[in-house]
Design a protein around this motif. Structure first.
Motif, PDB file in Angstrom:
ATOM      1  N   THR A  75      80.978  73.357  52.207  1.00 30.54           N
ATOM      2  CA  THR A  75      80.515  71.968  52.232  1.00 30.54           C
ATOM      3  C   THR A  75      80.679  71.393  53.629  1.00 30.54           C
ATOM      4  OG1 THR A  75      81.214  71.711  49.942  1.00 30.54           O
ATOM      5  CG2 THR A  75      80.744  69.705  51.152  1.00 30.54           C
ATOM      6  N   VAL A 124      67.200  71.728  56.659  1.00 31.39           N
ATOM      7  CA  VAL A 124      68.443  72.486  56.536  1.00 31.39           C
ATOM      8  C   VAL A 124      68.113  73.963  56.338  1.00 31.39           C
ATOM      9  CG1 VAL A 124      70.602  72.757  55.268  1.00 31.39           C
ATOM     10  CG2 VAL A 124      69.573  70.483  55.526  1.00 31.39           C
ATOM     11  N   GLN A 144      72.582  72.675  47.841  1.00 33.01           N
ATOM     12  CA  GLN A 144      72.502  71.293  47.396  1.00 33.01           C
ATOM     13  C   GLN A 144      72.570  70.374  48.607  1.00 33.01           C
ATOM     14  OE1 GLN A 144      75.731  69.902  44.853  1.00 33.01           O
ATOM     15  NE2 GLN A 144      74.250  68.959  43.484  1.00 33.01           N
ATOM     16  N   ASN A 145      71.786  69.296  48.574  1.00 32.97           N
ATOM     17  CA  ASN A 145      71.754  68.311  49.659  1.00 32.97           C
ATOM     18  C   ASN A 145      71.689  66.928  49.039  1.00 32.97           C
ATOM     19  OD1 ASN A 145      71.405  66.798  51.934  1.00 32.97           O
ATOM     20  ND2 ASN A 145      69.527  67.797  52.618  1.00 32.97           N
ATOM     21  N   THR A 158      75.401  65.268  52.343  1.00 30.32           N
ATOM     22  CA  THR A 158      76.428  66.277  52.061  1.00 30.32           C
ATOM     23  C   THR A 158      75.731  67.580  51.701  1.00 30.32           C
ATOM     24  OG1 THR A 158      77.957  64.598  51.261  1.00 30.32           O
ATOM     25  CG2 THR A 158      78.402  66.880  50.630  1.00 30.32           C
ATOM     26  N   LEU A 159      75.913  68.608  52.551  1.00 31.21           N
ATOM     27  CA  LEU A 159      75.269  69.900  52.364  1.00 31.21           C
ATOM     28  C   LEU A 159      76.265  70.858  51.727  1.00 31.21           C
ATOM     29  CD1 LEU A 159      73.588  70.214  55.876  1.00 31.21           C
ATOM     30  CD2 LEU A 159      72.726  69.047  53.847  1.00 31.21           C
ATOM     31  N   VAL A 182      70.838  72.331  61.104  1.00 25.99           N
ATOM     32  CA  VAL A 182      70.132  71.109  60.723  1.00 25.99           C
ATOM     33  C   VAL A 182      69.295  70.673  61.921  1.00 25.99           C
ATOM     34  CG1 VAL A 182      71.739  70.324  58.962  1.00 25.99           C
ATOM     35  CG2 VAL A 182      72.207  69.789  61.333  1.00 25.99           C
TER      36      VAL A 182
END
Length: 791
Positions: free
Chosen positions: A129, A140, A162-163, A167-168, A187
Motif C-alpha cells: 500500500t 498507475v 485497487q485505487n 491510496t494504491l 504513477v
C-alpha cells in the motif's frame, strides 16, 4: 317409310316451337333485369353521395385534430430543444470550470506514504500500500523486478489492484518462493511521474530452525541457485565486425538472479542499439553489432545471489581493420570534445597502437552535422599532437568529429565518431535568475533584460592563455559586465611583447565565444594579446593587454616503463608486469609481444590499459616469447621499453579448485564413511591431500576433522551422535597451497544401515563374449543368490 318421315317432321316442328318459346322467355327476363339494374344504380349513387359527404366531414375533423396534435408536438419539441441547449451550455460551463480548477490544482505525482518492505510466510497474502498525491489523477502501473505485471496472464486471483482516493494497493494472494522480488509502482500524469519501490521476502518454514535468517533456509536456496557452467574466455574480434560474449549457467536462473549486469572496465554497460543484452534460462549474452577499439576491455558479468553476487571476467580484443593502404597506421580512438562554447571547442583523441611501416607524424580531423554523412575536413595540415582546437562552428548546431592518422605509407581508416555535441554558451544558465512560487512553479528572468539596451559595449577583462602548445595558444577572457541584450562578438589583437604595434588576428571571422586559438606564432618570441567587444552599435575600447605569452616547446613523448617482467599463467597465457610511469600525463600503456628469434612486434591490446599488469592470452604452448611496453600520452607513443626476458609458455602451478559431489558410502551407529570427487582443476600439480570439516545440525559452528591431509578421497568419520544430521565440506591441497573450500554437502543422518550386504560374485561362471560392434569384450556372470544374514 312415309310414317317415319312424318314422325321426323313433327319432331323438328316441336323443336322449333320450343326454341321460340325459350327465346321469348329470355327477352322478357332481360327487360325485367334492365329495370332492376337502373334502380340499383340510382340507390347506389345516392348511398355513395351520402358516404362521400360523411367522409368529407370526418376528414375535416381528423385534419383539425391532426393539426392540433402537430402544434402541440412542435411546442413540446421546442421546449425539449431549449432544455437540451440549456443543459449543454451548463455542461460546457461546468467542464470549463472543472478544467480551470484542474489547471489551478495541477501538480505532478508525489508519494505521501511510499511502499514498505514485507516479509511473510508461504501461502500468506501480501498487501502493498502507498498513498499518492497528484492532479489530475495519475495512471498507475505495477512492476515486478522491473517487468510490468500482466494481470491477465497471471494465475486467476493471484494479483488484485485497487485505487481509492489516492491510496494504491496491490494484493498478492497465496505467496510462494517465486514471489520474492522487488515490487515497484509507477504513477504518471501530464505534469510528471514518480516511483516507489519495496522488497517482498517470502519465508519458508523449516521445523525448529525456520525463517529467512536461518542457516538451513539460506543453504537450501543457495543450492538451487544457478552457477557458471564454464569460465569466460578471452574473445578476439576485428574492427567494424560484430562479436558476442556469451555466458552459460549450470541450471535455470531463479527470479532474483535474472537482474544480470554487464560491465566494461568497471563501467555499467546499458542495453542499446550499439550494445544488445539478452538473458535466457541458462544463457546470457552481450552483442556488439559493430565493434570499435573503444569496445575493447575487461568485460564482467555479475549475477545476483542471496549472499551478494557471482561474477566472471574476460578481456575482449578488437584488432585493427585491414588497412586501406599497405603500411598505413591503425585508426585513432577515444575522440572526445572539451570546453564546448558557441562556435569553438577542443578535440582530443588517443594515438593508435599500430603505427604501420613508419611512425605517425600527424592527424587529419573531420566533422559533420549530427544525422548526416557529409564529412568536412577541419584542417589542411596534419596536427602533430593528439589535441587540437576547432573553430568556425555554428551556434545551436550539433556536430560529430572523427580523426585519421597519417604516416609516410598512407592514411588510416577514420576513428569512431565522437558523441554528438551541441554548440551553446556554457554561461547562459548563469545569466538566468529563477524564482520559485506556488508549489513548484517558477519564473525565469534573464540578466540581459534587466541591463536594458547598451549602446557601445564595455571591453572584456582578464585576457589570459588557457592552453599553451607548440602549434597554438588558446586565449580566454571574461565577458563585459553589463553586456546588454544585443549579441556580442570579439576581435582579437596581438603584439610582440615590448612594442606598441597591434595587429588584428581575426578581422575576417569575428569570434562569438570568449575563447580563441591563435596559430602561426613564431617560436622564441613573446606576445601580448588584447580583445575588443562589439555589437550593432559599435566597437568597444581594447581590453588591458595580457601577460607576455610565448609558444610552448615541442611536446615530447613520455618515457617508457623501465622494467618489464613476464610470468607463466596457463598453457596459453602469460602475465606481464611493468613499472608505471610517474608522470600524470600518461594515458595508458600498449603491450607488444614477439616470438623469440623474430623481428616483428605484434600488438597485444588496441586500447590503452591503465594498470601495471596484463594477461596476454592466445599464445602457443611450448614456444618462447618476449614482451615490451609503450607509454601513451597526448604527444603520442613513447619508445619501446626494455624487452622482458624470454619465457616459454607453460602452465604455472596454482591452487586446486574445490572438491565436489559428497556421498555417504556407509553408516554405523556412531560413524560414517564419506566419499567425494576430485577437483575439476588440479592447478597444474598433483593433489597431495584433502582437509575435511563437519557440521552438526544442532550446532552453529564448523569443526575440522583432520589436521594432516588425507591422501585418499574417502574417510571414516567417528565419534558422531546417533540420530543427528551432519554435513561435510573439504578443500584440496597441492604444491601451490590449499585451494578453495567446497560447498556444504547434503545432510546425512547418523543411523545404522541394517540392509543385508551381498556376497561375493561367483566368478567361476563368468563368460567373456566378444562384441564386434564395440570392439571390446562383454563380461557376464551369474547372479549372487547367497545373502548374508542380517546381524
Amino acid at each position: 317409310m312415309e310414317t317415319r318421315t312424318l314422325f321426323h317432321q313433327r319432331e323438328e316442328e316441336q323443336k322449333e316451337e320450343r326454341q321460340r318459346s325459350l327465346e321469348m322467355t329470355s327477352r322478357t327476363r332481360k327487360t325485367k333485369f334492365k329495370s332492376r339494374d337502373a334502380k340499383l344504380r340510382t340507390e347506389t349513387a345516392i348511398l355513395e353521395l351520402e358516404k362521400r359527404g360523411q367522409k368529407r366531414v370526418r376528414f375535416g375533423n381528423e385534419m383539425e385534430k391532426l393539426e392540433k396534435t402537430v402544434i402541440r408536438n412542435c411546442r413540446l419539441l421546442r421546449v425539449r430543444a431549449d432544455r437540451k441547449a440549456l443543459r449543454r451550455k451548463a455542461l460546457e460551463k461546468a467542464r470549463l470550470e472543472k478544467e480551470y480548477i484542474e489547471l489551478r490544482s495541477a501538480r505532478p505525482p508525489m508519494f505521501w506514504i511510499p511502499l514498505r518492505a514485507h516479509g511473510v510466510w508461504e501461502r500468506m497474502e501480501v498487501k502493498l500500500t502507498c498513498t499518492v498525491l497528484a492532479s489530475p489523477p495519475p495512471q498507475v502501473t505495477w512492476y515486478k523486478n522491473g517487468i510490468p505485471i500482466n494481470f491477465r496472464l497471471a494465475p486467476a486471483g493471484k494479483y488484485r489492484m485497487q485505487n481509492k482516493f489516492g491510496t494504491l494497493t496491490l494484493y498478492i494472494s497465496r505467496c510462494s518462493m517465486e514471489d520474492s522480488a522487488e515490487y515497484s509502482v509507477e504513477v504518471k500524469n501530464p505534469y510528471g511521474e514518480a516511483y516507489s519501490f519495496a522488497s517482498v521476502l517470502v519465508r519458508k518454514y523449516y521445523e525448529k530452525k525456520s525463517g529467512f535468517d536461518s542457516e538451513i533456509y539460506k543453504r537450501s536456496l543457495i543450492g538451487k541457485e544457478a552457477d557458471f557452467a564454464f569460465a569466460l574466455k578471452p574473445l578476439f574480434s576485428r574492427e567494424k565486425e560484430p562479436f558476442t560474449l556469451s555466458c552459460y549457467f549450470s541450471s535455470d536462473l531463479l527470479g532474483h538472479q535474472r537482474d544480470i549486469s554487464w560491465f566494461r572496465d568497471g563501467k555499467l554497460v546499458k542495453d542499446s542499439k550499439h550494445q544488445q543484452i539478452k538473458c535466457w534460462d541458462r544463457e546470457a549474452s552481450l552483442t556488439v553489432p559493430c565493434a570499435y577499439k573503444e569496445d575493447e576491455g575487461f568485460y564482467t558479468i555479475r549475477v545476483p545471489t542471496l549472499d551478494g553476487y557471482n561474477e566472471q571476467s574476460a578481456y575482449v580484443f578488437v584488432r585493427d581493420a585491414v588497412a586501406a593502404m599497405a603500411g598505413a597506421p591503425g585508426s585513432p580512438l577515444n575522440v572526445k570534445c572539451h570546453d564546448v562554447n558557441k562556435d569553438c571547442l577542443i578535440l582530443s583523441w588517443v594515438a593508435p597502437s599500430n603505427s604501420g611501416r613508419s611512425p605517425v607524424f600527424g592527424y587529419y580531423i573531420e566533422r559533420c552535422e549530427a544525422g548526416t554523412a557529409d564529412w568536412v575536413p577541419c584542417n589542411d595540415k596534419p596536427v602533430k599532437a593528439c589535441r587540437c582546437p576547432i573553430g568556425g562552428l555554428a551556434e545551436g548546431k550539433t556536430y560529430q568529429f572523427r580523426v585519421k592518422a597519417v604516416n609516410h605509407a598512407g592514411i588510416s581508416h577514420p576513428s569512431k565518431a565522437s558523441d554528438p555535441v551541441t554548440m551553446k554558451d556554457p554561461n547562459e544558465d548563469k545569466r538566468v535568475m529563477t524564482i520559485l512560487y506556488d508549489d513548484g512553479k517558477k519564473i525565469e528572468i534573464s540578466k540581459d533584460e534587466l541591463e536594458g539596451k547598451i549602446k557601445i559595449p564595455l571591453p572584456p577583462t582578464n585576457v589570459h592563455a588557457s592552453e599553451i602548445r607548440e602549434d597554438y595558444v588558446a586565449l580566454a577572457w571574461d565577458e563585459p559586465d553589463p553586456r546588454g541584450r544585443e549579441p556580442l562578438s570579439y576581435y582579437v589583437e596581438k603584439s610582440i611583447a615590448g612594442s606598441n604595434c597591434w595587429q588584428m588576428v581575426n578581422l575576417d571571422i569575428p569570434v562569438a565565444s570568449p575563447r580563441f586559438a591563435v596559430f602561426d606564432l613564431v617560436k622564441g618570441k613573446s606576445y601580448c594579446f588584447r580583445v575588443r567587444s562589439f555589437n550593432i552599435y559599435g566597437v568597444s575600447e581594447p581590453s588591458l593587454p595580457s601577460e607576455p605569452i610565448s609558444p610552448g616547446t615541442k611536446l615530447a613523448p613520455l618515457p617508457p616503463p623501465s622494467q618489464v617482467l613476464a610470468f607463466r599463467d596457463t598453457k596459453t597465457s602469460v602475465v606481464v608486469h611493468w613499472d608505471k610511469v610517474k608522470e600524470e600525463e600518461a594515458i595508458g600503456y600498449y603491450i607488444y609481444c614477439r616470438e623469440t628469434g623474430t623481428e616483428e612486434w605484434q600488438t597485444v591490446n588496441n586500447k590503452p590499459v591503465t594498470c601495471d599488469k596484463f594477461t596476454v592470452p592466445g599464445l602457443q604452448t611450448g614456444k618462447e616469447y618476449e614482451f615490451c611496453v609503450k607509454t601513451v600520452s597526448e604527444a603520442g607513443l613513447s619508445e619501446s621499453s626494455p624487452k622482458s626476458d624470454p619465457i616459454i609458455v607453460r602452465a604455472a602451478i596454482a591452487c586446486p579448485s574445490e572438491p565436489r559431489d559428497f556421498a555417504l558410502l556407509s553408516c554405523g551407529k556412531n560413524d560414517m564413511v564419506i566419499g567425494w570427487k576430485p577437483p575439476k582443476r588440479k592447478g597444474g600439480g598433483k593433489i597431495l591431500g584433502y582437509f575435511l570439516d563437519q557440521h552438526d545440525d544442532y550446532e552453529e559452528d564448523w569443526h575440522e576433522i583432520n589436521i594432516k591431509p588425507i591422501p585418499q578421497r574417502t574417510f571414516k568419520v567417528t565419534n558422531l551422535e546417533k540420530g543427528h544430521s551432519y554435513e561435510f565440506r573439504a578443500c584440496a591441497m597441492n604444491m601451490a597451497g590449499v585451494g578453495k573450500m567446497s560447498q556444504p554437502s547434503d545432510l546425512f543422518k547418523c543411523e545404522e544401515w541394517t540392509m543385508p550386504q551381498p556376497g561375493k560374485i561367483n566368478t567361476c561362471n563368468a563368460r567373456h563374449i566378444p562384441d564386434a560392434t564395440l570392439g571390446s569384450t562383454i563380461v557376464y556372470w551369474s547372479r549372487v543368490r547367497r545373502m548374508e544374514a542380517n546381524k
